[in-house]
Design a protein around this motif. Structure first.
Motif, PDB file in Angstrom:
ATOM      1  N   SER A  39     101.057  -6.939 -88.768  1.00  0.00           N
ATOM      2  CA  SER A  39     100.257  -7.182 -89.981  1.00  0.00           C
ATOM      3  C   SER A  39     100.109  -5.922 -90.830  1.00  0.00           C
ATOM      4  O   SER A  39      99.867  -6.019 -92.040  1.00  0.00           O
ATOM      5  CB  SER A  39      98.863  -7.706 -89.605  1.00  0.00           C
ATOM      6  N   TYR A  40     100.273  -4.739 -90.223  1.00  0.00           N
ATOM      7  CA  TYR A  40     100.155  -3.497 -90.992  1.00  0.00           C
ATOM      8  C   TYR A  40     101.134  -3.481 -92.163  1.00  0.00           C
ATOM      9  O   TYR A  40     100.852  -2.921 -93.226  1.00  0.00           O
ATOM     10  CB  TYR A  40     100.451  -2.273 -90.122  1.00  0.00           C
ATOM     11  N   SER A  41     102.303  -4.092 -91.946  1.00  0.00           N
ATOM     12  CA  SER A  41     103.392  -3.973 -92.917  1.00  0.00           C
ATOM     13  C   SER A  41     103.167  -4.792 -94.180  1.00  0.00           C
ATOM     14  O   SER A  41     103.864  -4.594 -95.180  1.00  0.00           O
ATOM     15  CB  SER A  41     104.711  -4.397 -92.269  1.00  0.00           C
ATOM     16  N   ILE A  42     102.233  -5.740 -94.142  1.00  0.00           N
ATOM     17  CA  ILE A  42     101.992  -6.568 -95.330  1.00  0.00           C
ATOM     18  C   ILE A  42     100.558  -6.419 -95.827  1.00  0.00           C
ATOM     19  O   ILE A  42     100.084  -7.236 -96.629  1.00  0.00           O
ATOM     20  CB  ILE A  42     102.315  -8.056 -95.060  1.00  0.00           C
ATOM     21  N   GLU A  43      99.874  -5.397 -95.357  1.00  0.00           N
ATOM     22  CA  GLU A  43      98.550  -5.102 -95.888  1.00  0.00           C
ATOM     23  C   GLU A  43      98.661  -4.631 -97.339  1.00  0.00           C
ATOM     24  O   GLU A  43      99.594  -3.897 -97.693  1.00  0.00           O
ATOM     25  CB  GLU A  43      97.859  -4.021 -95.048  1.00  0.00           C
ATOM     26  N   LYS A  44      97.717  -5.026 -98.158  1.00  0.00           N
ATOM     27  CA  LYS A  44      97.746  -4.632 -99.564  1.00  0.00           C
ATOM     28  C   LYS A  44      97.332  -3.172 -99.707  1.00  0.00           C
ATOM     29  O   LYS A  44      96.327  -2.732 -99.152  1.00  0.00           O
ATOM     30  CB  LYS A  44      96.834  -5.538-100.391  1.00  0.00           C
ATOM     31  N   ILE A  45      98.142  -2.430-100.463  1.00  0.00           N
ATOM     32  CA  ILE A  45      97.914  -1.008-100.682  1.00  0.00           C
ATOM     33  C   ILE A  45      97.891  -0.759-102.187  1.00  0.00           C
ATOM     34  O   ILE A  45      98.706  -1.319-102.929  1.00  0.00           O
ATOM     35  CB  ILE A  45      99.045  -0.153-100.054  1.00  0.00           C
ATOM     36  N   VAL A  46      96.954   0.071-102.642  1.00  0.00           N
ATOM     37  CA  VAL A  46      96.862   0.414-104.058  1.00  0.00           C
ATOM     38  C   VAL A  46      97.567   1.741-104.287  1.00  0.00           C
ATOM     39  O   VAL A  46      97.269   2.740-103.631  1.00  0.00           O
ATOM     40  CB  VAL A  46      95.402   0.511-104.525  1.00  0.00           C
ATOM     41  N   ILE A  81      95.589  13.131 -91.064  1.00  0.00           N
ATOM     42  CA  ILE A  81      95.085  12.314 -92.172  1.00  0.00           C
ATOM     43  C   ILE A  81      94.544  13.212 -93.281  1.00  0.00           C
ATOM     44  O   ILE A  81      94.799  12.988 -94.468  1.00  0.00           O
ATOM     45  CB  ILE A  81      93.997  11.341 -91.675  1.00  0.00           C
ATOM     46  N   ALA A  82      93.819  14.256 -92.888  1.00  0.00           N
ATOM     47  CA  ALA A  82      93.273  15.196 -93.867  1.00  0.00           C
ATOM     48  C   ALA A  82      94.383  15.897 -94.645  1.00  0.00           C
ATOM     49  O   ALA A  82      94.272  16.122 -95.858  1.00  0.00           O
ATOM     50  CB  ALA A  82      92.389  16.231 -93.168  1.00  0.00           C
ATOM     51  N   SER A  83      95.488  16.214 -93.950  1.00  0.00           N
ATOM     52  CA  SER A  83      96.621  16.859 -94.625  1.00  0.00           C
ATOM     53  C   SER A  83      97.216  15.953 -95.689  1.00  0.00           C
ATOM     54  O   SER A  83      97.560  16.399 -96.795  1.00  0.00           O
ATOM     55  CB  SER A  83      97.700  17.232 -93.601  1.00  0.00           C
ATOM     56  N   ILE A  84      97.345  14.648 -95.364  1.00  0.00           N
ATOM     57  CA  ILE A  84      97.915  13.706 -96.329  1.00  0.00           C
ATOM     58  C   ILE A  84      96.965  13.514 -97.515  1.00  0.00           C
ATOM     59  O   ILE A  84      97.388  13.502 -98.673  1.00  0.00           O
ATOM     60  CB  ILE A  84      98.203  12.350 -95.649  1.00  0.00           C
ATOM     61  N   GLU A  85      95.661  13.374 -97.232  1.00  0.00           N
ATOM     62  CA  GLU A  85      94.679  13.222 -98.307  1.00  0.00           C
ATOM     63  C   GLU A  85      94.695  14.429 -99.241  1.00  0.00           C
ATOM     64  O   GLU A  85      94.644  14.283-100.472  1.00  0.00           O
ATOM     65  CB  GLU A  85      93.280  13.050 -97.716  1.00  0.00           C
ATOM     66  N   PRO A 145      96.731   3.646 -95.171  1.00  0.00           N
ATOM     67  CA  PRO A 145      96.958   3.562 -96.627  1.00  0.00           C
ATOM     68  C   PRO A 145      97.443   4.881 -97.225  1.00  0.00           C
ATOM     69  O   PRO A 145      98.287   4.873 -98.130  1.00  0.00           O
ATOM     70  CB  PRO A 145      95.582   3.181 -97.187  1.00  0.00           C
ATOM     71  N   PHE A 146      96.928   6.002 -96.732  1.00  0.00           N
ATOM     72  CA  PHE A 146      97.348   7.305 -97.261  1.00  0.00           C
ATOM     73  C   PHE A 146      98.810   7.576 -96.929  1.00  0.00           C
ATOM     74  O   PHE A 146      99.574   8.065 -97.770  1.00  0.00           O
ATOM     75  CB  PHE A 146      96.464   8.418 -96.699  1.00  0.00           C
ATOM     76  N   LEU A 147      99.210   7.251 -95.710  1.00  0.00           N
ATOM     77  CA  LEU A 147     100.602   7.450 -95.302  1.00  0.00           C
ATOM     78  C   LEU A 147     101.544   6.600 -96.155  1.00  0.00           C
ATOM     79  O   LEU A 147     102.578   7.082 -96.642  1.00  0.00           O
ATOM     80  CB  LEU A 147     100.768   7.098 -93.825  1.00  0.00           C
TER      81      LEU A 147
END
Length: 524
Positions: free
Chosen positions: A317-324, A203-207, A264-266
């Protein structure tokens, strides 16, 4: 003494992890002997089993399963025995190489010569070799779940009339896939790591990448992964995503990754805007090398997303979560993936674009199969219209290897979605003129197509055909096309295995029945 120390180390790791993951491990006080049945049962960490059961280990997750042996297991056991023997290396003097020597043989290379069996020659021990049973290997790998077969790129068995180069290409692909599976198995069984810390690091690598993509894209060398002798070394964002995808094959880790805020980062990595800050050039205006790096990052992000969800209802449900993404644009993972798959690219035949499209459709399929809320979301955002147009475009672009695979996967996806749904809006969307025209275009093509692809598209037509109201192909056109295909197969009957020949004729007959709306398929 060594065994005792190792056992103590494993015990300490498990005890430590119990405090972090109570849902994943059972305490020793919960140990029990399972009640055996003829159905596969997942074994807990401390479960014991009665003698004589059929045991199996999932090569991807490390999970162990057990059931009562029955007659149907005999053939399967033969394959497993062959698989085990296939993984043993022998010197020419029949002396078995021990486990340490097997690790050294990671630098082995395949030598394929004409009709001869493929041999694996070890660069350190030129006298050692392995002879692969490709039929057994393909039969074994074919038992994997559909999404896993798509993930590893399992090729179709060559046809009897295929040329020698096609057979050699098939053998090379099988060697690469087989080695990859063994490496994954070794990593599962040998490595004892702190998984939450690994996820935090990924996660840190993606951030870190999202904060300054430009710097990493300029310095990134994709060949680092290829030249590295240690597959566990993370040298840049792509190697981090590859390792993350491996971790997410485990359901508990996929759940933890989402809980820890990595999702969300991914997902943001799929969006173009995440790699090119607002106000700067578009991706197409960047240097070819930077474009290649961006498309590769997007491809492996999509791969990890597909593996994390992989048709698991808990994660739908992960697939339709709102992402900015970008400058505040609100979207969802499935919308981003469809947009990425359906986009027009300058160099659609380049390796990185072909990889991106392949990983995208893998992720889209993993999300949409059985996932009614995601399917409804796709209808509302015109996603099926976009997929239908892409399907139609691919059917007109010619049938190179990557287009053929994408067409086949879209056909399979249309079958799953149609059979899943009772929602008329979803049915109408998946039987649009674009989907139906693409089906007609593929079946009527004069270009050579593998029988397996024609068979898949015919199955899709059997399901979709009766509902295709706006196709440019008339009913008589469809009927004529299918009858022509069936006639061709009859002329080439000797080229097929007897059982397979009956299967493909049944598929053609069912397709004819569906278009005629009756039970008279003129079966032969």
């Amino acid at each position: 003494m060594t065994v005792a120390i190792l056992a103590l180390g494993i015990l300490l790791i498990l005890q430590s992890d119990l405090h972090q993951r109570p849902s994943s491990f059972l305490s020793f006080s919960d140990a029990k002997e399972i009640i055996a049945t003829k159905e596969w049962q997942l074994l807990g960490v401390n479960d014991t089993v009665p003698a004589g059961l059929h045991l199996r280990m999932d090569m991807t997750t490390g999970e162990k399963w057990a059931k009562i042996m029955d007659d149907d297991d005999d053939e399967e056991d033969d394959d497993e025995q062959k698989e085990q023997e296939q993984n043993e290396l022998y010197y020419n003097d029949d002396t078995k190489i021990n486990s340490e020597r097997r690790k050294e043989s990671a630098s082995a290379v395949a030598v394929i010569e004409g009709d001869e069996a493929t041999k694996i020659q070890d660069s350190k021990h030129n006298s050692s070799e392995i002879k692969y049973d490709f039929d057994m290997m393909h039969r074994t790998l074919s038992k994997l779940p559909d999404e896993e077969k798509e993930s590893i790129g399992l090729p179709e068995l060559p046809q009897p009339n295929d040329d020698e180069s096609s057979k050699i290409s098939f053998q090379r692909s099988m060697v690469d896939i087989w080695k990859l599976r063994q490496e994954r198995l070794a990593r599962t069984s040998e490595s004892m790591v702190n998984f939450p810390e690994v996820l935090k690091a990924r996660i840190a690598s993606i951030e870190e990448y999202l904060k300054d993509p430009k710097t990493q894209l300029i310095s990134m060398n994709l060949e680092d992964d290829e030249s590295s002798s240690n597959g566990n070394v993370v040298t840049h964002i792509v190697s981090a995503l590859k390792d993350l995808e491996f971790q997410l094959t485990d359901l508990d880790l996929a759940r933890d990754f989402h809980t820890m805020g990595g999702w969300p980062f991914l997902v943001q990595l799929v969006s173009d805007e995440s790699h090119v800050p607002s106000g700067n050039k578009t991706i197409n205006e960047l240097s070819p090398n930077i474009q290649r790096n961006i498309r590769t990052v997007q491809a492996y992000a999509a791969w990890a997303i597909g593996t994390a969800v992989k048709n698991t209802e808990e994660f739908f449900s992960y697939s339709i979560e709102k992402i900015v993404v970008g400058d505040g644009q609100i979207t969802t993972p499935i919308e981003l993936l469809i947009d990425s798959f359906c986009k027009e690219y300058n160099d659609s035949n380049s390796l990185e674009i072909r990889t991106l499209l392949s990983k995208n459709i893998y992720a889209i399929g993993s999300i949409l199969r059985g996932n009614i809320p995601a399917q409804i979301r796709v209808v509302k955002t015109n996603g099926f219209d976009k997929l239908g147009k892409k399907y139609n475009e691919l059917s007109k672009e010619g049938f190179n290897s990557i287009n053929t695979k994408l067409i086949q996967r879209l056909a399979v996806l249309s079958i799953y979605i149609f059979e899943d749904s009772t929602d008329t809006n979803i049915v109408d969307a998946i039987t649009s003129s674009d989907f139906c025209d693409a089906t007609c275009g593929v079946l009527s093509s004069e270009n050579f197509l593998p029988v397996s692809v024609v068979e898949t598209v015919l199955k899709a037509f059997t399901v979709l055909g009766p509902h295709c109201q706006q196709s440019s192909c008339a009913v008589n056109d469809f009927q004529s096309i299918i009858e022509s295909i069936r006639s061709d197969w009859l002329k080439r009957k000797e080229d097929f295995d007897g059982d397979h020949f009956k299967e493909i004729l049944d598929v053609a007959n069912e397709a004819l029945k569906s278009i005629r709306g009756d039970e008279s398929g003129n079966e032969l």
